[in-house]
Motif scaffolding. Structure first.
Motif, mmCIF file in Angstrom:
data_model
loop_
_atom_site.group_PDB
_atom_site.id
_atom_site.type_symbol
_atom_site.label_atom_id
_atom_site.label_comp_id
_atom_site.label_asym_id
_atom_site.label_seq_id
_atom_site.Cartn_x
_atom_site.Cartn_y
_atom_site.Cartn_z
ATOM 1 N N LEU A 160 -85.914 -34.375 -24.153
ATOM 2 C CA LEU A 160 -86.251 -33.685 -22.912
ATOM 3 C C LEU A 160 -85.039 -32.956 -22.333
ATOM 4 O O LEU A 160 -85.158 -31.846 -21.805
ATOM 5 C CB LEU A 160 -86.802 -34.683 -21.890
ATOM 6 C CG LEU A 160 -88.160 -35.308 -22.230
ATOM 7 C CD1 LEU A 160 -88.566 -36.317 -21.159
ATOM 8 C CD2 LEU A 160 -89.226 -34.226 -22.368
ATOM 9 N N ILE A 161 -83.869 -33.553 -22.426
ATOM 10 C CA ILE A 161 -82.658 -32.896 -21.928
ATOM 11 C C ILE A 161 -82.367 -31.637 -22.735
ATOM 12 O O ILE A 161 -82.060 -30.568 -22.179
ATOM 13 C CB ILE A 161 -81.470 -33.873 -21.974
ATOM 14 C CG1 ILE A 161 -81.675 -35.004 -20.959
ATOM 15 C CG2 ILE A 161 -80.158 -33.141 -21.688
ATOM 16 C CD1 ILE A 161 -80.645 -36.109 -21.064
ATOM 17 N N ILE A 162 -82.461 -31.743 -24.064
ATOM 18 C CA ILE A 162 -82.247 -30.567 -24.917
ATOM 19 C C ILE A 162 -83.275 -29.491 -24.591
ATOM 20 O O ILE A 162 -82.947 -28.292 -24.531
ATOM 21 C CB ILE A 162 -82.313 -30.978 -26.404
ATOM 22 C CG1 ILE A 162 -81.129 -31.889 -26.757
ATOM 23 C CG2 ILE A 162 -82.316 -29.749 -27.303
ATOM 24 C CD1 ILE A 162 -81.180 -32.438 -28.167
ATOM 25 N N SER A 163 -84.515 -29.894 -24.355
ATOM 26 C CA SER A 163 -85.577 -28.923 -24.063
ATOM 27 C C SER A 163 -85.323 -28.187 -22.753
ATOM 28 O O SER A 163 -85.532 -26.970 -22.653
ATOM 29 C CB SER A 163 -86.936 -29.640 -24.011
ATOM 30 O OG SER A 163 -87.233 -30.251 -25.247
ATOM 31 N N ILE A 164 -84.855 -28.897 -21.733
ATOM 32 C CA ILE A 164 -84.603 -28.256 -20.444
ATOM 33 C C ILE A 164 -83.476 -27.231 -20.562
ATOM 34 O O ILE A 164 -83.558 -26.120 -20.017
ATOM 35 C CB ILE A 164 -84.287 -29.320 -19.376
ATOM 36 C CG1 ILE A 164 -85.544 -30.139 -19.073
ATOM 37 C CG2 ILE A 164 -83.762 -28.673 -18.099
ATOM 38 C CD1 ILE A 164 -85.308 -31.299 -18.125
ATOM 39 N N TYR A 165 -82.423 -27.572 -21.302
ATOM 40 C CA TYR A 165 -81.338 -26.601 -21.490
ATOM 41 C C TYR A 165 -81.810 -25.390 -22.291
ATOM 42 O O TYR A 165 -81.406 -24.256 -22.027
ATOM 43 C CB TYR A 165 -80.148 -27.270 -22.188
ATOM 44 C CG TYR A 165 -79.214 -27.973 -21.242
ATOM 45 C CD1 TYR A 165 -78.333 -27.261 -20.439
ATOM 46 C CD2 TYR A 165 -79.220 -29.356 -21.130
ATOM 47 C CE1 TYR A 165 -77.484 -27.904 -19.561
ATOM 48 C CE2 TYR A 165 -78.380 -30.019 -20.252
ATOM 49 C CZ TYR A 165 -77.505 -29.272 -19.475
ATOM 50 O OH TYR A 165 -76.677 -29.918 -18.594
ATOM 51 N N PHE A 383 -96.917 -36.146 -22.123
ATOM 52 C CA PHE A 383 -96.050 -35.975 -20.966
ATOM 53 C C PHE A 383 -94.935 -34.957 -21.214
ATOM 54 O O PHE A 383 -94.721 -34.053 -20.393
ATOM 55 C CB PHE A 383 -95.430 -37.316 -20.564
ATOM 56 C CG PHE A 383 -94.396 -37.190 -19.470
ATOM 57 C CD1 PHE A 383 -94.783 -36.988 -18.156
ATOM 58 C CD2 PHE A 383 -93.045 -37.268 -19.767
ATOM 59 C CE1 PHE A 383 -93.834 -36.857 -17.153
ATOM 60 C CE2 PHE A 383 -92.089 -37.145 -18.770
ATOM 61 C CZ PHE A 383 -92.490 -36.943 -17.455
ATOM 62 N N GLY A 384 -94.210 -35.096 -22.343
ATOM 63 C CA GLY A 384 -93.061 -34.227 -22.594
ATOM 64 C C GLY A 384 -93.421 -32.752 -22.669
ATOM 65 O O GLY A 384 -92.806 -31.906 -21.996
ATOM 66 N N ILE A 385 -94.431 -32.429 -23.485
ATOM 67 C CA ILE A 385 -94.824 -31.032 -23.647
ATOM 68 C C ILE A 385 -95.413 -30.462 -22.358
ATOM 69 O O ILE A 385 -94.994 -29.382 -21.908
ATOM 70 C CB ILE A 385 -95.805 -30.897 -24.829
ATOM 71 C CG1 ILE A 385 -95.091 -31.238 -26.143
ATOM 72 C CG2 ILE A 385 -96.388 -29.496 -24.889
ATOM 73 C CD1 ILE A 385 -95.984 -31.214 -27.360
ATOM 74 N N PRO A 386 -96.386 -31.124 -21.708
ATOM 75 C CA PRO A 386 -96.873 -30.583 -20.423
ATOM 76 C C PRO A 386 -95.784 -30.500 -19.361
ATOM 77 O O PRO A 386 -95.776 -29.564 -18.547
ATOM 78 C CB PRO A 386 -97.974 -31.569 -20.016
ATOM 79 C CG PRO A 386 -98.392 -32.232 -21.281
ATOM 80 C CD PRO A 386 -97.163 -32.313 -22.114
ATOM 81 N N PHE A 387 -94.872 -31.455 -19.364
ATOM 82 C CA PHE A 387 -93.768 -31.422 -18.396
ATOM 83 C C PHE A 387 -92.903 -30.186 -18.582
ATOM 84 O O PHE A 387 -92.504 -29.537 -17.606
ATOM 85 C CB PHE A 387 -92.935 -32.699 -18.542
ATOM 86 C CG PHE A 387 -91.698 -32.726 -17.688
ATOM 87 C CD1 PHE A 387 -91.786 -32.980 -16.329
ATOM 88 C CD2 PHE A 387 -90.448 -32.498 -18.246
ATOM 89 C CE1 PHE A 387 -90.645 -33.008 -15.536
ATOM 90 C CE2 PHE A 387 -89.304 -32.527 -17.464
ATOM 91 C CZ PHE A 387 -89.400 -32.784 -16.103
ATOM 92 N N CYS A 388 -92.619 -29.850 -19.829
ATOM 93 C CA CYS A 388 -91.815 -28.651 -20.095
ATOM 94 C C CYS A 388 -92.568 -27.379 -19.697
ATOM 95 O O CYS A 388 -91.953 -26.403 -19.244
ATOM 96 C CB CYS A 388 -91.424 -28.597 -21.568
ATOM 97 S SG CYS A 388 -90.168 -29.816 -22.038
ATOM 98 N N VAL A 389 -93.889 -27.368 -19.868
ATOM 99 C CA VAL A 389 -94.672 -26.209 -19.427
ATOM 100 C C VAL A 389 -94.570 -26.038 -17.911
ATOM 101 O O VAL A 389 -94.365 -24.929 -17.399
ATOM 102 C CB VAL A 389 -96.145 -26.360 -19.867
ATOM 103 C CG1 VAL A 389 -97.001 -25.256 -19.255
ATOM 104 C CG2 VAL A 389 -96.256 -26.318 -21.388
#
Length: 464
Positions: A160-165, A383-389
């Protein structure tokens, strides 16, 4: 208990005579006083004698004391030193920790993206493993159900941290593929290695696990596939009402629905149907086995929280260097970005979960293994994928659920394969080998896959 019976019999027969008082003294010496004592007496005892321990406290040092109520600066320094020794120097994998600072030095002085990417990748591996360790220590104080949720949450913190960056840089495809790769690696590689290792240790019989738990997780994964499938099909068939806008709106709406479904799943798991998640081989003697198998934590609760904060912050720093070096590393090492995103990044992020799931399987605790591997995949997908959306929505970045047909088909087939493997409620080394071979095919497919949306065609950086 003989002393207690003698105590009560003397009380009844002698009406609290001197003999009963003598027995009281003996009982106090041997087993501890049965009568409640004022709080100040306990406080005085804790200051005089260091041997008193509460049954509700773990037999370890407090963060702010040396274990005997000493709050002096010297005791605090000793506690900090002991904590560092346990967390930093107790695992051999921590020999890779210097690669993290080395990646920063290489980036500052040489700027070679290939080396920066490789060193950052190696530096994150021990941090992810230690993050899992700190989470397990904290889980000792929260109970098994909340502990399993903490393990799944912080086990996916690296991805999740890598995805946010990556979202901040507008690298949508890297986010999509890394999250997809996390699901694939957990379901195929992690679960496959766990089944294979556990099957070799218990080769004369099949291991069993709770089929009900696996069925619920498989249903959630199929729901996640449905959420990813419709935007991809809508885009590929060009049947959306407003081209380029309808799929984004559908993705955001679907993401909100998936987050609601995941919240309901947490309520179902933690409150409504706790008995559903009792391991199948512990249904009758669950409480006894928990007390027998419970391991004492090595660090205190506050130490665990502090280490979680430190490790998360350090992973965030290295993740920024890792994401910035992906494009250059792809060119320097002649490796497709899709392979880096789907295969390399998730393996690093799942290092702690991988080792933990295998160890639990080798101890014949397959329900915990499924909770780590399948539970992590469920959390990333629901959770992870919808959260990133949603985060991309807030950033102004058009992150959607259109993972392209190739990636979506890969996920759909993977979920079906794993669901069929789990339907019997048993495992052996052959099933584990099949899952590992399936992951090998997936890895080879992404190595020769050409992404139709090249990373160089990424959208502009969102305005923050």
């Amino acid at each position: 208990m003989d002393t207690d019976n003698h105590f009560y019999n003397d009380n009844n027969n002698n009406n609290h005579n001197n003999g009963a008082a003598t027995v009281k003294m003996d009982s106090h010496v041997e087993m501890g006083s049965m009568e409640p004592k004022p709080a100040f007496e306990y406080e005085d005892q804790s200051l005089v004698g260091p041997d008193k321990h509460s049954l509700d406290e773990a037999p370890l040092r407090s963060l702010y004391s040396g274990g005997s109520g000493d709050c002096s600066p010297q005791a605090l320094r000793n506690t900090v030193v002991d904590s560092i020794k346990i967390v930093v120097f107790s695992a051999k994998i921590n020999l890779l920790m210097p690669f993290g600072p080395l990646a920063i030095v290489v980036d500052k002085f040489s700027g070679h993206r290939g080396w920066v990417f490789l060193l950052s990748l190696l530096g994150i591996i021990p941090l992810a493993e230690r993050l899992g360790y700190a989470t397990e220590q904290l889980a000792c104080y929260t109970g098994p159900t909340v502990g399993g949720l903490l393990n799944a949450t912080f086990g996916n913190a690296t991805e999740l941290i890598i995805s946010i960056y990556a979202l901040r840089r507008g690298m949508i495809r890297v986010v999509q593929q890394s999250l997809l790769g996390s699901i694939l690696s957990n379901m195929l590689l992690v679960l496959g290695c766990a089944f294979f290792a556990g099957g070799l240790v218990f080769s004369k019989r099949e291991q069993v696990f709770n089929k009900a738990t696996a069925a619920v997780s498989s249903g959630l994964l199929l729901m996640a596939v449905m959420g990813l499938l419709f935007p991809a099909v809508l885009h590929s068939t060009r049947t959306e009402l407003h081209f380029g806008k309808s799929e984004l709106a559908l993705s955001r709406f679907t993401s909100c629905i998936m987050l609601v479904a995941y919240a309901c799943y947490l309520f179902f798991q933690l409150k409504s149907q706790q008995n559903l998640y009792v391991p199948v081989d512990q249904a009758e003697n669950h409480a006894e086995e928990i007390s027998d198998d419970e391991e004492e934590p090595e660090i205190s609760k506050w130490e665990s929280i502090i280490w979680l904060s430190i490790l998360t912050a350090w992973i965030s720093v290295l993740s920024e260097y890792l994401v910035n070096a992906i494009e250059g590393a792809s060119v320097a090492m002649n490796i497709p970005v899709a392979f880096i995103s789907v295969i390399l990044l998730p393996i690093v992020g799942n290092a702690a979960e991988h080792a933990g799931a295998v160890m639990f399987a080798m101890k014949d605790k397959l329900d915990i293994t499924l909770g780590v591997a399948i539970g992590s995949s469920t959390q990333i997908s629901m959770f992870g994928i919808p959260f990133c959306v949603v985060v991309g929505w807030l950033m102004g970045c058009p992150m959607d659920l259109d993972f392209q047909l190739f990636e979506t088909a890969t996920l759909f087939i993977t979920v079906l394969v794993v669901a069929f493997m789990l339907q019997e409620g048993t495992s052996n080394y052959f099933k584990g080998l099949m899952l590992i071979l399936c992951y090998t095919i997936v890895a080879a497919s992404f190595f020769v896959h050409r992404d139709p949306k090249a990373i160089r065609d990424k959208p502009q950086k969102p305005k923050l």
